[in-house]
Design a protein around this motif. Structure first.
Motif, PDB file in Angstrom:
ATOM      1  N   GLU A   1       0.979  -1.160  -0.011  1.00 34.20           N
ATOM      2  CA  GLU A   1      -0.128   0.026  -0.077  1.00 34.20           C
ATOM      3  C   GLU A   1       0.939   1.010  -0.072  1.00 34.20           C
ATOM      4  OE1 GLU A   1      -3.022  -0.155   2.740  1.00 34.20           O
ATOM      5  OE2 GLU A   1      -3.740  -2.231   2.225  1.00 34.20           O
ATOM      6  N   PHE A   2       0.109   2.274  -0.451  1.00 37.75           N
ATOM      7  CA  PHE A   2       1.043   3.704  -0.641  1.00 37.75           C
ATOM      8  C   PHE A   2       0.235   4.921   0.044  1.00 37.75           C
ATOM      9  CE2 PHE A   2       2.307   0.748  -3.889  1.00 37.75           C
ATOM     10  CZ  PHE A   2       3.768   0.736  -3.781  1.00 37.75           C
ATOM     11  N   ILE A   3       0.982   5.747   0.337  1.00 43.80           N
ATOM     12  CA  ILE A   3       0.344   6.991   0.888  1.00 43.80           C
ATOM     13  C   ILE A   3       0.606   8.249  -0.087  1.00 43.80           C
ATOM     14  CG2 ILE A   3       0.532   8.974   2.527  1.00 43.80           C
ATOM     15  CD1 ILE A   3       1.117   6.718   4.593  1.00 43.80           C
ATOM     16  N   TYR A   4      -0.042   8.941  -0.488  1.00 43.11           N
ATOM     17  CA  TYR A   4       0.161  10.098  -1.510  1.00 43.11           C
ATOM     18  C   TYR A   4      -0.418  11.460  -0.997  1.00 43.11           C
ATOM     19  CZ  TYR A   4      -4.607   9.438  -3.009  1.00 43.11           C
ATOM     20  OH  TYR A   4      -5.898   9.345  -3.215  1.00 43.11           O
ATOM     21  N   LEU A   5      -0.112  12.632  -1.378  1.00 45.21           N
ATOM     22  CA  LEU A   5      -0.537  13.842  -0.750  1.00 45.21           C
ATOM     23  C   LEU A   5      -1.605  14.500  -1.850  1.00 45.21           C
ATOM     24  CD1 LEU A   5       1.575  13.221   1.239  1.00 45.21           C
ATOM     25  CD2 LEU A   5       2.166  15.791   0.834  1.00 45.21           C
ATOM     26  N   ASP A   6      -2.528  15.287  -1.204  1.00 44.31           N
ATOM     27  CA  ASP A   6      -3.631  16.410  -1.719  1.00 44.31           C
ATOM     28  C   ASP A   6      -2.301  17.116  -2.739  1.00 44.31           C
ATOM     29  OD1 ASP A   6      -6.021  15.376  -0.848  1.00 44.31           O
ATOM     30  OD2 ASP A   6      -5.627  17.073   1.008  1.00 44.31           O
ATOM     31  N   ALA A   7      -2.868  17.159  -4.071  1.00 41.28           N
ATOM     32  CA  ALA A   7      -2.528  18.265  -4.887  1.00 41.28           C
ATOM     33  C   ALA A   7      -0.950  17.515  -5.542  1.00 41.28           C
ATOM     34  CB  ALA A   7      -2.049  19.663  -4.245  1.00 41.28           C
TER      35      ALA A   7
ATOM     36  N   LYS B   1      -3.373   3.672  11.192  1.00 37.32           N
ATOM     37  CA  LYS B   1      -4.384   2.714  10.803  1.00 37.32           C
ATOM     38  C   LYS B   1      -4.020   1.875   9.981  1.00 37.32           C
ATOM     39  CE  LYS B   1      -8.921   3.491   8.761  1.00 37.32           C
ATOM     40  NZ  LYS B   1      -9.789   4.345   8.340  1.00 37.32           N
ATOM     41  N   GLN B   2      -3.015   1.938   9.209  1.00 32.31           N
ATOM     42  CA  GLN B   2      -2.467   0.996   8.164  1.00 32.31           C
ATOM     43  C   GLN B   2      -1.348   0.240   8.670  1.00 32.31           C
ATOM     44  OE1 GLN B   2      -5.916   1.562   6.649  1.00 32.31           O
ATOM     45  NE2 GLN B   2      -4.753   0.104   5.398  1.00 32.31           N
ATOM     46  N   ASN B   3      -1.280  -0.034   9.806  1.00 27.36           N
ATOM     47  CA  ASN B   3      -0.072  -0.620  10.534  1.00 27.36           C
ATOM     48  C   ASN B   3       0.788  -1.912   9.783  1.00 27.36           C
ATOM     49  OD1 ASN B   3       1.648  -0.872  12.499  1.00 27.36           O
ATOM     50  ND2 ASN B   3       0.578  -2.534  13.540  1.00 27.36           N
ATOM     51  N   ASN B   4       1.784  -1.521   9.340  1.00 25.29           N
ATOM     52  CA  ASN B   4       2.394  -2.308   8.597  1.00 25.29           C
ATOM     53  C   ASN B   4       1.913  -2.927   7.261  1.00 25.29           C
ATOM     54  OD1 ASN B   4       4.528  -2.798  10.501  1.00 25.29           O
ATOM     55  ND2 ASN B   4       3.051  -4.293  11.880  1.00 25.29           N
ATOM     56  N   LYS B   5       1.219  -2.101   6.657  1.00 26.27           N
ATOM     57  CA  LYS B   5       0.852  -2.439   5.213  1.00 26.27           C
ATOM     58  C   LYS B   5       1.399  -1.412   4.291  1.00 26.27           C
ATOM     59  CE  LYS B   5      -3.776  -4.011   6.778  1.00 26.27           C
ATOM     60  NZ  LYS B   5      -5.241  -3.659   6.810  1.00 26.27           N
ATOM     61  N   ILE B   6       1.835  -0.167   4.804  1.00 21.12           N
ATOM     62  CA  ILE B   6       2.474   0.768   3.815  1.00 21.12           C
ATOM     63  C   ILE B   6       3.813   0.395   3.333  1.00 21.12           C
ATOM     64  CG2 ILE B   6       2.841   3.140   3.480  1.00 21.12           C
ATOM     65  CD1 ILE B   6       0.012   2.535   3.942  1.00 21.12           C
ATOM     66  N   ALA B   7       3.882   0.345   1.879  1.00 18.69           N
ATOM     67  CA  ALA B   7       5.481   0.109   1.332  1.00 18.69           C
ATOM     68  C   ALA B   7       6.296   1.576   1.346  1.00 18.69           C
ATOM     69  CB  ALA B   7       5.288  -0.524   0.151  1.00 18.69           C
ATOM     70  N   ALA B   8       5.352   2.544   0.764  1.00 18.37           N
ATOM     71  CA  ALA B   8       6.186   3.851   0.813  1.00 18.37           C
ATOM     72  C   ALA B   8       5.127   5.140   0.681  1.00 18.37           C
ATOM     73  CB  ALA B   8       7.049   3.861  -0.531  1.00 18.37           C
ATOM     74  N   LEU B   9       5.643   6.498   0.886  1.00 14.43           N
ATOM     75  CA  LEU B   9       4.946   7.388   0.666  1.00 14.43           C
ATOM     76  C   LEU B   9       5.796   7.986  -0.726  1.00 14.43           C
ATOM     77  CD1 LEU B   9       3.691  10.247   3.061  1.00 14.43           C
ATOM     78  CD2 LEU B   9       5.329  10.913   1.084  1.00 14.43           C
ATOM     79  N   ILE B  10       4.800   8.569  -1.483  1.00 19.77           N
ATOM     80  CA  ILE B  10       5.393   9.284  -2.781  1.00 19.77           C
ATOM     81  C   ILE B  10       5.061  10.526  -2.832  1.00 19.77           C
ATOM     82  CG2 ILE B  10       3.385   8.387  -4.189  1.00 19.77           C
ATOM     83  CD1 ILE B  10       5.340   8.128  -6.625  1.00 19.77           C
TER      84      ILE B  10
ATOM     85  N   VAL C   1       8.817   2.730   6.647  1.00 17.56           N
ATOM     86  CA  VAL C   1       8.147   3.106   5.458  1.00 17.56           C
ATOM     87  C   VAL C   1       9.091   3.975   4.518  1.00 17.56           C
ATOM     88  CG1 VAL C   1       6.273   4.413   4.235  1.00 17.56           C
ATOM     89  CG2 VAL C   1       5.691   3.070   6.248  1.00 17.56           C
ATOM     90  N   LEU C   2       9.183   3.596   3.233  1.00 23.35           N
ATOM     91  CA  LEU C   2      10.210   4.125   2.243  1.00 23.35           C
ATOM     92  C   LEU C   2       9.365   5.526   1.804  1.00 23.35           C
ATOM     93  CD1 LEU C   2      11.426   1.329   0.097  1.00 23.35           C
ATOM     94  CD2 LEU C   2      12.282   1.993   2.133  1.00 23.35           C
ATOM     95  N   LEU C   3      10.478   6.599   1.510  1.00 27.58           N
ATOM     96  CA  LEU C   3      10.111   7.480   0.951  1.00 27.58           C
ATOM     97  C   LEU C   3      10.457   8.016  -0.599  1.00 27.58           C
ATOM     98  CD1 LEU C   3       9.343  10.586   1.004  1.00 27.58           C
ATOM     99  CD2 LEU C   3      11.534  11.257   1.934  1.00 27.58           C
ATOM    100  N   ILE C   4       9.568   7.705  -1.463  1.00 22.79           N
ATOM    101  CA  ILE C   4       9.858   7.928  -3.009  1.00 22.79           C
ATOM    102  C   ILE C   4       9.678   9.483  -3.208  1.00 22.79           C
ATOM    103  CG2 ILE C   4       9.194   7.519  -5.328  1.00 22.79           C
ATOM    104  CD1 ILE C   4       7.888   4.757  -3.800  1.00 22.79           C
ATOM    105  N   VAL C   5      10.580  10.227  -3.809  1.00 18.95           N
ATOM    106  CA  VAL C   5      10.582  11.501  -4.108  1.00 18.95           C
ATOM    107  C   VAL C   5      10.579  11.549  -5.600  1.00 18.95           C
ATOM    108  CG1 VAL C   5      11.728  13.616  -4.177  1.00 18.95           C
ATOM    109  CG2 VAL C   5      11.571  12.615  -1.913  1.00 18.95           C
ATOM    110  N   ASP C   6       9.621  12.188  -6.111  1.00 25.35           N
ATOM    111  CA  ASP C   6       9.374  12.553  -7.509  1.00 25.35           C
ATOM    112  C   ASP C   6       9.923  13.610  -8.010  1.00 25.35           C
ATOM    113  OD1 ASP C   6       8.161  13.120 -10.068  1.00 25.35           O
ATOM    114  OD2 ASP C   6       6.254  12.231  -9.671  1.00 25.35           O
ATOM    115  N   GLU C   7      11.043  13.733  -8.715  1.00 29.20           N
ATOM    116  CA  GLU C   7      11.776  14.807  -9.191  1.00 29.20           C
ATOM    117  C   GLU C   7      11.502  14.738 -10.652  1.00 29.20           C
ATOM    118  OE1 GLU C   7      14.094  17.158  -7.991  1.00 29.20           O
ATOM    119  OE2 GLU C   7      14.469  16.477  -5.971  1.00 29.20           O
ATOM    120  N   VAL C   8      10.450  14.391 -11.050  1.00 27.36           N
ATOM    121  CA  VAL C   8      10.253  14.260 -12.804  1.00 27.36           C
ATOM    122  C   VAL C   8      10.382  15.695 -13.320  1.00 27.36           C
ATOM    123  CG1 VAL C   8       8.617  13.725 -14.503  1.00 27.36           C
ATOM    124  CG2 VAL C   8       9.092  11.996 -12.897  1.00 27.36           C
TER     125      VAL C   8
END
Length: 409
Positions: A116-122, A184-193, A223-230
């Motif tokens: 599973e993943f977390i992402y942000l508004d906007a 809430k999603q304990n031990n299910k999140i792979a990364a935040l992008i 949880v890993l941090l993926i930074v999108d520098e595209v």
């Protein structure tokens, strides 16, 4: 397809480009480009140095695929490892930002064992099903049924239209929102992008301590941090990568757009440890082909040889001064934000987004020979993301013409 559209009511047909200028199909139709194909042409349109290197490679070897060894892809990987931040060292080459973000999320799944993943508004991360599912701008989520296991957190920028300019409060709300999902999603999140500056969201730029707090929280929850520098990478913010303005190194980083200066190439990059989990066979038919790799090497050399990081920082400060001058003269400009040559000016009428006037301003500026971008959740933010080769005279021309247009509008 009906999903395709243009910024303008009367769109010019672009036929030629040279450094910071574009030309249309009419005699004398010349435009100063302040959008760079959405942060792609950082080294300028049809840059002679880069084009020469690309053509020479095309004459020798144009394509194999990643299942064969070629020197350019090796040389590019080695050169990238020297400019990537921190201990990021390994690269997997592909074609687009969407593909790079897909690969980064796959890598996070393989390394963590979570899905599973977390992402942000906007935030905006691509056009594939998964990358649209982690995009926090509703207009760019073309599918009505996003991927399961994607969790939306509060963004890091305040609501300027409601006279909220408190970056620290916005930071704390965002961090708290992310923490709630992690618990809430304990031990299910792979990364935040996340993007270090949310380009399509409106050049939204976080509090200077945001990423330090975020990284600390993610480490706590494994949880890993993926930074999108595209959109933000390759000298645009005065650093080679925008995340370097915020004092942390991500676990995985994605790059595209300006890496090829118009030639399609992207990559997801990570540490030796995380890369070691990606062992099953994988390939990209066109990713990192000899021509794209040679072009990317030439781009990196050009950025270094022409000190584009330092130049973008200086020109960015000068552009900020010009935009602040306009803000003091025109009430429609509520907020100026960004870093280096990635700047945004949010336009409002009272507390409402000035959507129609934004379009009129874009049209008028185009008619006056200046191409500016448009983004934001309500499409009311003027985006200034020019080729990094611009000079003060170019900025003066843009600011002076925008001053006249704002008076008329």
């Amino acid at each position: 397809m009906p999903c395709s559209f243009h910024f303008y009511q009367n769109p010019p047909q672009i036929t030629r480009g040279k450094m910071q200028y574009l030309y249309d199909d009419y005699v004398g139709g010349k435009y100063l480009d302040f959008f760079a194909g959405v942060s792609v042409m950082n080294c300028g349109h049809s840059n002679d140095t880069i084009i020469k290197d690309s053509i020479e490679q095309m004459k020798t070897l144009q394509h194999t695929t990643t299942i064969y060894l070629t020197q350019p892809i090796v040389d590019l990987a080695e050169k990238l490892s020297k400019v990537l931040p921190g201990d990021l060292n390994k690269s997997f080459f592909c074609l687009s930002g969407s593909e790079a973000n897909e690969g980064a999320m796959l890598l996070a799944k393989l390394y963590t064992g979570n899905n599973e993943f977390i992402y942000l508004d906007a935030g905006l991360h691509g056009r594939t099903h998964l990358t649209m599912s982690v995009t926090g701008i509703d207009m760019w989520r073309a599918s009505p049924n996003p991927e399961l296991g994607t969790h939306r957190a509060t963004g890091f920028y305040p609501n300027v239209a409601q006279n909220d300019f408190d970056l620290e409060l916005a930071m704390n709300k965002s961090i708290s929102s992310i923490e709630e999902i992690l618990i809430k999603q304990n031990n299910k999140i792979a990364a935040l992008i996340i993007e270090p500056i949310q380009g399509n969201g409106g050049i939204l730029t976080p509090h200077k301590e945001y990423f330090i707090k975020l990284k600390s929280l993610l480490i706590k929850h494994n949880v890993l941090l993926i930074v999108d520098e595209v959109q933000t990478g390759f000298a645009r913010t005065g650093k080679m990568f925008a995340i370097e303005n915020f004092g942390i190194t991500p676990d995985i980083m994605t790059i595209a757009k300006a890496l090829g200066n118009g030639q399609p190439i992207s990559a997801f990059c990570t540490t030796n440890e995380i890369a070691a989990s990606f062992t099953r066979p994988s390939a990209s038919t066109l990713g990192g082909n000899p021509v794209s790799s040679t072009t990317a090497i030439s781009v990196l050399n050009y950025i270094e040889n022409h000190s584009l990081c330092e130049h973008a920082s200086k020109m960015g400060d000068y552009l900020t001064q010009g935009l602040q001058y306009l803000q003091n003269r025109h009430n429609i400009i509520r907020d100026i934000r960004g870093i280096g040559l990635m700047q945004g000016a949010e336009l409002v009428e009272g507390i409402s987004p000035a959507i129609e006037k934004t379009d009129k301003i874009l049209e008028s500026m185009k008619d006056n020979g200046i191409l500016i971008g448009k983004n934001g959740l309500s499409r009311n933010v003027l985006a200034f993301q020019p080729p990094l080769v611009i000079c003060k005279e170019n900025i003066d021309e843009c600011i002076n013409k925008l001053d006249v247009v704002l008076k008329l509008v």
